[in-house]
Motif scaffolding. Structure first.
Motif, PDB file in Angstrom:
ATOM      1  N   THR A 256       0.863  -1.218   0.095  1.00  0.00           N
ATOM      2  CA  THR A 256       0.013  -0.049   0.054  1.00  0.00           C
ATOM      3  C   THR A 256       0.785   1.201   0.019  1.00  0.00           C
ATOM      4  O   THR A 256       1.947   1.215   0.515  1.00  0.00           O
ATOM      5  CB  THR A 256      -0.834   0.047   1.246  1.00  0.00           C
ATOM      6  OG1 THR A 256      -0.225   0.070   2.312  1.00  0.00           O
ATOM      7  CG2 THR A 256      -1.777  -1.351   1.226  1.00  0.00           C
TER       8      THR A 256
ATOM      9  N   ASN B 189      -3.505   7.384   0.372  1.00  0.00           N
ATOM     10  CA  ASN B 189      -4.186   6.378   0.896  1.00  0.00           C
ATOM     11  C   ASN B 189      -3.809   5.965   2.463  1.00  0.00           C
ATOM     12  O   ASN B 189      -4.110   4.944   2.588  1.00  0.00           O
ATOM     13  CB  ASN B 189      -3.755   5.048  -0.023  1.00  0.00           C
ATOM     14  CG  ASN B 189      -4.460   5.254  -1.288  1.00  0.00           C
ATOM     15  OD1 ASN B 189      -5.585   5.608  -1.509  1.00  0.00           O
ATOM     16  ND2 ASN B 189      -3.685   4.951  -2.295  1.00  0.00           N
ATOM     17  N   TYR B 190      -3.120   6.671   2.937  1.00  0.00           N
ATOM     18  CA  TYR B 190      -2.689   6.595   4.271  1.00  0.00           C
ATOM     19  C   TYR B 190      -4.128   6.414   5.383  1.00  0.00           C
ATOM     20  O   TYR B 190      -5.009   7.133   5.032  1.00  0.00           O
ATOM     21  CB  TYR B 190      -1.664   7.472   4.718  1.00  0.00           C
ATOM     22  CG  TYR B 190      -2.260   8.970   5.004  1.00  0.00           C
ATOM     23  CD1 TYR B 190      -2.141   9.832   3.898  1.00  0.00           C
ATOM     24  CD2 TYR B 190      -2.534   9.364   6.314  1.00  0.00           C
ATOM     25  CE1 TYR B 190      -2.864  11.047   4.356  1.00  0.00           C
ATOM     26  CE2 TYR B 190      -3.140  10.577   6.825  1.00  0.00           C
ATOM     27  CZ  TYR B 190      -3.041  11.466   5.713  1.00  0.00           C
ATOM     28  OH  TYR B 190      -3.638  12.874   5.804  1.00  0.00           O
ATOM     29  N   LEU B 191      -3.838   6.008   6.420  1.00  0.00           N
ATOM     30  CA  LEU B 191      -5.092   5.945   7.309  1.00  0.00           C
ATOM     31  C   LEU B 191      -4.661   6.727   8.936  1.00  0.00           C
ATOM     32  O   LEU B 191      -3.307   6.518   9.240  1.00  0.00           O
ATOM     33  CB  LEU B 191      -5.368   4.525   7.758  1.00  0.00           C
ATOM     34  CG  LEU B 191      -6.298   3.960   6.814  1.00  0.00           C
ATOM     35  CD1 LEU B 191      -6.174   2.394   6.752  1.00  0.00           C
ATOM     36  CD2 LEU B 191      -7.780   4.291   7.277  1.00  0.00           C
TER      37      LEU B 191
ATOM     38  N   LYS C 238      -7.972   0.613   2.076  1.00  0.00           N
ATOM     39  CA  LYS C 238      -7.910   1.805   2.985  1.00  0.00           C
ATOM     40  C   LYS C 238      -9.487   1.837   3.693  1.00  0.00           C
ATOM     41  O   LYS C 238      -9.563   2.106   4.867  1.00  0.00           O
ATOM     42  CB  LYS C 238      -8.043   3.279   2.112  1.00  0.00           C
ATOM     43  CG  LYS C 238      -8.021   4.521   3.082  1.00  0.00           C
ATOM     44  CD  LYS C 238      -7.843   5.611   2.369  1.00  0.00           C
ATOM     45  CE  LYS C 238      -7.955   6.804   3.288  1.00  0.00           C
ATOM     46  NZ  LYS C 238      -7.539   8.179   2.386  1.00  0.00           N
TER      47      LYS C 238
END
Lengths: 347, 255
Positions: free
Chosen positions: B171, B179-181, B235
């Motif tokens: 990812t 696309n980080y969380l 995600k």
């Protein structure tokens, strides 16, 4: 009448001065080592230079002389450059080099450029430092360090070079190891068409661009091991070269861990035009054979790296046109200036 | 006179002791973050055929690496202690299993916040030192920018066909998409003063592949770095991947 005996005491300091000058060697020699600048481009990983062997102009020059001098072999016919040929960017152009004992080596000779970035050396990573590698090599080539030092000490050129590099008259094995290591670390290569393209100084051809795309996406997936700018991730991987029955131990020999079976150092893809044949055992004579291997020739084993795409099908399965494109891209990684650099050739 | 003098001495001594006591009471504490991973309620182990994906693939884990960043500790009264940092984790390297949040002011805390991956400001090409780990984590410009967030690589049985394949769930910022969380995980209110605590941060690998959508590895193929649809599904599924245990006391300051 002058009584000379009254002035004999003047002889004493004169004798001292003469004797002290002779202890420091020829008065024409000067010990004032100057730092050697490598001028590494931005965004390169840190170069690994030990604190006790910083590069100096004088150390590199001495190392360069020793690198090419067969004085370091007992039979007077082998030097470092015998296997690490400057016109092949410090690699050899045969599958296995011939040792000074007349026997073939068991692995392909690795090139010596950009090794200053590496943490471990040799295909299986057994050697931890360049100095260690030099020590092992000369011990194998010569074996008699005392004789080697004696021969070097009798040479007026080496007397001067050793003094100017290390400030000492008495030559020691450690100085031989350090100076050759300094020269090897000075062998850096980043003057390629690829570097010019990245810097915006050149435009890629269509074929090179397609190769670039294959290389840096999961379509070819070369980048996970051969990441820029060095085009090696400095690690050890099993690239599915062999099935289990034919697999060399590789990094397992160093770690003792079964999961490292068949792992070898990821070689740089820079200067491939000069470093054939390829792989740790030099089995592939040309880039076409290498690409064919990665496309259809992967050998299944549980040890193969998980980044070996389509292992179950034998490889990335690319067309002939894409294979040519990949080779076009790889050809942009050649530094043609390295072998022509007069400062790196035999003095 | 001697009595007053004696009282004065006592007062001085008492003041000195009180000041020292206050200084010791204000020594910042720290929290050790311990990273753990599970799958199918089992601890993650490499190369063991003991797991099954939510889509039904039997699998073994080959490689697990990830980047966590920008940790925060939140107090019960809304204060935030910010740690501008990143942490690289690789399963095969024990030195990355723990890291410490230092200099924690005396207060009551009840939440930990962090980014899985790097936010848009930090996730830039060559933003971090080119050491061995970060070199390996670079995300090629052809597919996006910055660095991988995670490399989770498995070998799986393609649903009973007998075909064994490798699937690389990598990812990152595919085509520039962020696309980080960000995880905000509450924990039991804990008063931190003069003591070191440990928080276990547990990632459940299978959670990436379900809830709300089952992520079928076979469907998305062996590599997803250039597939923003796959990245989006992961995600969206990722919100439940982390849980917390603790804080619990690890040791005390020696006075």
């Amino acid at each position: 009448m002058i009584n000379l005996s009254n002035y004999i005491f003047l002889l004493f300091p004169l004798v001292l001065i003469i004797s002290s000058c002779s202890d420091q060697g020829n008065s024409d020699y000067h010990y004032d080592p100057q730092p050697y600048e490598l001028n590494i481009p931005e965004n390169y990983p840190p170069i690994r230079i030990p604190e006790n062997n910083l590069l100096t102009e004088e150390g590199v020059l001495l190392g360069r002389h020793l690198f090419y001098d067969p004085i370091i072999s007992s039979n007077g016919s082998y030097s470092c450059s015998t296997c690490h040929k400057s016109n092949f960017n410090f690699s050899d152009n045969v599958q296995f080099s011939t040792g000074s004992d007349g026997h073939l080596k068991k692995v392909n000779t690795m090139p010596l450029f950009n090794v200053a970035f590496y943490t471990r050396h040799g295909w299986n990573g057994k050697i931890e430092t360049i100095e260690n590698d030099v020590q092992i090599t000369i011990s194998a080539l010569h074996g008699d360090w005392s004789k080697l030092i004696s021969d070097l000490s009798e040479d007026t050129l080496y007397q001067r070079l050793f003094f100017e590099a290390f400030g000492a008259v008495e030559i020691k094995p450690e100085q031989i190891e350090k100076s050759i290591s300094q020269f090897v670390r000075s062998l850096v290569s980043f003057n390629t068409r690829y570097d010019s393209i990245i810097a915006g100084l050149a435009d890629p051809t269509l074929s090179e661009m397609r190769g670039f795309e294959l290389f840096f996406t999961e379509e070819g997936d070369c980048f996970h091991c051969h990441i820029d700018p060095l085009f090696t991730n400095l690690g050890f991987h099993n690239n599915a070269l062999d099935s289990l029955e034919n697999m060399d131990s590789g990094f397992e020999l160093v770690t003792g861990m079964n999961m490292d079976k068949g792992k070898f150092k990821v070689p740089t893809l820079r200067n491939l035009a000069y470093t054939a044949p390829y792989m740790h055992d030099g089995r592939f004579n040309n880039l076409k054979d290498v690409i064919d291997f990665y496309s259809e020739g992967l050998q299944f084993s549980v040890y193969a790296d998980s980044n070996m795409k389509n292992l179950h099908k034998g490889g990335i399965q690319i067309s002939k046109e894409d294979k040519n494109a990949l080779i076009s891209f790889l050809n942009t990684l050649n530094d043609h200036s390295l072998k022509n650099n007069a400062l790196l050739k035999k003095p | 006179m001697s009595g007053k003098y004696f009282a004065f001495i006592l007062l001085i001594l008492f003041s000195i002791l009180s000041i020292q006591s206050c200084e010791k009471d204000n020594i910042p504490a720290s929290v050790n973050i311990r990273l753990k991973q599970i799958a199918n309620e089992k601890p993650v182990l490499l190369n063991e055929w003991i797991y099954e994906s939510p889509a039904g693939h039997p699998y073994k884990i080959r490689r697990l690496q990830m980047l966590l960043s920008d940790f925060e500790l939140h107090t019960t009264n809304g204060e935030i202690i910010i740690y501008d940092m990143y942490h690289y984790f690789e399963f095969s390297k024990v030195e990355g299993y723990n890291f410490t949040l230092k200099d924690i002011p005396v207060n009551s805390y009840n939440k930990i916040v962090f980014n899985f991956g790097l936010d848009e400001e930090k996730n830039q090409n060559n933003a971090y030192p080119n050491d061995y780990d970060m070199i390996n984590f670079k995300w090629p410009s052809q597919m996006g920018i910055g660095y991988h967030y995670m490399r989770f690589e498995v070998t799986a049985d393609s649903l009973g066909s007998g075909v064994i394949k490798d699937f690389n769930i990598h990812t990152g910022a595919t085509n520039g998409n962020q696309n980080y969380l960000t995880f905000e995980i509450p924990f039991d209110e804990t008063f931190i003063q003069n003591q070191n605590f440990t928080i276990d941060l547990i990632m459940d690998m299978n959670q990436w592949f379900k809830d709300p959508l089952i992520f079928d590895w076979e469907h998305y193929g062996q590599g997803i770095m250039g597939n923003q649809e796959a990245q989006s599904v992961l995600k969206n599924n990722g919100h439940n991947t982390f849980s917390v245990e603790g804080p619990f006391l690890t040791d005390e300051y020696h006075r």
